[in-house]
Scaffold this active site. Structure first.
Site, mmCIF file in Angstrom:
data_model
loop_
_atom_site.group_PDB
_atom_site.id
_atom_site.type_symbol
_atom_site.label_atom_id
_atom_site.label_comp_id
_atom_site.label_asym_id
_atom_site.label_seq_id
_atom_site.Cartn_x
_atom_site.Cartn_y
_atom_site.Cartn_z
ATOM 1 N N GLY A 33 -37.133 -86.939 -92.447
ATOM 2 C CA GLY A 33 -37.594 -88.271 -92.060
ATOM 3 C C GLY A 33 -36.736 -89.410 -92.571
ATOM 4 O O GLY A 33 -37.114 -90.567 -92.505
ATOM 5 N N ASN A 72 -42.451 -80.519 -84.782
ATOM 6 C CA ASN A 72 -43.579 -80.782 -85.669
ATOM 7 C C ASN A 72 -44.044 -82.219 -85.408
ATOM 8 O O ASN A 72 -43.354 -83.165 -85.748
ATOM 9 C CB ASN A 72 -43.108 -80.595 -87.123
ATOM 10 C CG ASN A 72 -44.157 -80.987 -88.138
ATOM 11 O OD1 ASN A 72 -45.314 -81.236 -87.798
ATOM 12 N ND2 ASN A 72 -43.754 -81.045 -89.401
ATOM 13 N N GLU A 125 -35.730 -76.816 -95.256
ATOM 14 C CA GLU A 125 -35.786 -78.257 -95.012
ATOM 15 C C GLU A 125 -35.641 -79.015 -96.329
ATOM 16 O O GLU A 125 -36.622 -79.200 -97.053
ATOM 17 C CB GLU A 125 -37.138 -78.636 -94.396
ATOM 18 C CG GLU A 125 -37.432 -77.978 -93.076
ATOM 19 C CD GLU A 125 -38.498 -78.749 -92.311
ATOM 20 O OE1 GLU A 125 -38.165 -79.273 -91.239
ATOM 21 O OE2 GLU A 125 -39.630 -78.852 -92.792
ATOM 22 N N SER A 175 -34.034 -84.408 -90.311
ATOM 23 C CA SER A 175 -33.283 -85.383 -89.514
ATOM 24 C C SER A 175 -32.381 -84.750 -88.448
ATOM 25 O O SER A 175 -31.278 -85.234 -88.187
ATOM 26 C CB SER A 175 -32.483 -86.321 -90.425
ATOM 27 O OG SER A 175 -33.376 -87.052 -91.258
ATOM 28 N N GLU A 231 -44.274 -82.124 -96.833
ATOM 29 C CA GLU A 231 -45.274 -83.201 -96.909
ATOM 30 C C GLU A 231 -46.600 -82.674 -97.442
ATOM 31 O O GLU A 231 -47.329 -83.381 -98.134
ATOM 32 C CB GLU A 231 -45.425 -83.867 -95.535
ATOM 33 C CG GLU A 231 -44.233 -84.777 -95.248
ATOM 34 C CD GLU A 231 -43.849 -84.898 -93.791
ATOM 35 O OE1 GLU A 231 -44.660 -84.575 -92.915
ATOM 36 O OE2 GLU A 231 -42.701 -85.328 -93.530
ATOM 37 N N LYS A 280 -46.469 -83.793 -86.776
ATOM 38 C CA LYS A 280 -47.039 -84.482 -87.953
ATOM 39 C C LYS A 280 -48.275 -85.268 -87.502
ATOM 40 O O LYS A 280 -49.050 -84.748 -86.709
ATOM 41 C CB LYS A 280 -45.985 -85.353 -88.639
ATOM 42 C CG LYS A 280 -44.717 -84.551 -88.943
ATOM 43 C CD LYS A 280 -43.740 -85.268 -89.813
ATOM 44 C CE LYS A 280 -42.519 -84.376 -90.041
ATOM 45 N NZ LYS A 280 -41.568 -84.928 -90.981
ATOM 46 N N HIS A 304 -45.013 -76.907 -95.607
ATOM 47 C CA HIS A 304 -44.191 -78.077 -95.281
ATOM 48 C C HIS A 304 -44.136 -79.012 -96.485
ATOM 49 O O HIS A 304 -45.114 -79.166 -97.211
ATOM 50 C CB HIS A 304 -44.758 -78.815 -94.065
ATOM 51 C CG HIS A 304 -43.826 -79.871 -93.562
ATOM 52 N ND1 HIS A 304 -43.777 -81.126 -94.116
ATOM 53 C CD2 HIS A 304 -42.875 -79.829 -92.600
ATOM 54 C CE1 HIS A 304 -42.843 -81.828 -93.499
ATOM 55 N NE2 HIS A 304 -42.272 -81.070 -92.580
HETATM 56 P P1 PGA Z 1 -37.602 -84.988 -89.448
HETATM 57 O O1 PGA Z 1 -38.752 -84.005 -89.970
HETATM 58 O O2 PGA Z 1 -36.970 -84.330 -88.276
HETATM 59 O O3 PGA Z 1 -38.340 -86.248 -89.077
HETATM 60 O O4 PGA Z 1 -36.661 -85.180 -90.573
HETATM 61 C C1 PGA Z 1 -38.507 -82.628 -90.053
HETATM 62 C C2 PGA Z 1 -39.718 -81.928 -90.565
HETATM 63 O O5 PGA Z 1 -40.433 -82.491 -91.406
HETATM 64 O O6 PGA Z 1 -40.012 -80.793 -90.144
#
Ligand code: PGA
Length: 236
Positions: free
Chosen positions: A165, A6, A159, A195, A92, A8, A90
């Protein structure tokens, strides 16, 4: 195994093109059979030439073909690039962009109807995790309440919000327990995200009921992402 990246709000049109080309060459050259999914930012979508097990998807789309929805993209814009895969729910988008379960459901139903492969994300915030496993499961299943779990092109990504993140993934025990219980309701492939990186991928992929990973930060560097694809290949 499914390895998903992803992007982002990262990478430009130019660097996305390079990334997709590098990954495609790697998959061909190393004879990778695992499924590789890449979600670039919307302006970097394109009609890429890809190996059959590599797919490009959109990080977001509005549940409409076209219309007056400023700033959104519809299925007509995705059709132009042959994009048939979408990330929905997601954290976010839920927490920063304030997407409601109702809108997420609309998106799911609209793109399901069009036959899209859908990576549907669920996950609890820290205050829910701190209450214990039953609350965690209830919270995650509530996010799936009106979602047709029998859809053949559905992939679920668990997740935990507190692991995204942050550099701190959920522990092996937390992932194992959560996936094991979720598996009782979810027959679709079940990814873990939060992560994931080269250093912990092998351990995470070895957990029962983990069918793959959704990676943000650690996947943006193409060498790191290739290392992850190589690890997934070795796991079989
Ligand atoms: P990350 O993000 O690997 O930076 O923790 C995962 C995600 O948001 O899909």
């Amino acid at each position: 195994v499914i390895i998903a990246s992803n992007f982002k709000t990262n990478h430009t049109r130019e660097s996305t093109k390079e990334f997709v080309q590098t990954v495609s060459d790697f998959v061909d050259l190393q004879d990778i059979k695992d499924e590789v999914l890449i979600f670039p930012s919307a302006p970097s979508l394109d009609a890429f030439v890809l190996p059959s097990n590599v797919s490009i998807g959109a990080q977001n789309a509005y549940p409409v073909k076209s219309g007056s929805f400023t700033g959104e993209i519809g299925s007509q814009q995705l059709d132009e690039f042959g994009v048939k895969m979408l990330l929905i729910g997601h954290s976010e988008r839920r927490h920063i962009l304030k997407e409601s379960n109702a809108l997420i459901e609309q998106k799911y139903n609209f793109y399901k109807e069009l036959g899209y492969k859908i990576v549907f994300c669920i996950g609890e915030p820290l205050e829910v995790r701190e209450k214990g496993i039953q609350e965690v499961i209830d919270y995650n299943l509530a996010q799936l309440e009106n979602i047709d779990l029998g859809y053949e092109h559905l992939i679920i990504a668990y997740e935990p919000v507190w692991a995204i993140g942050t550099g701190v993934s959920a522990t092996k025990q937390q992932i194992e327990q959560t996936h094991q219980i979720l598996r009782q309701s979810i027959k679709a492939p079940l990814l873990y995200g939060g992560s994931v990186k080269v250093a912990n991928l092998k351990e995470i992929l070895s957990i029962p009921n983990v069918d793959g990973v959704l990676v943000g930060t650690a996947s943006w560097n193409v060498e790191e992402f290739q290392k992850m694809i190589a690890i997934a290949k070795e796991m079989k």
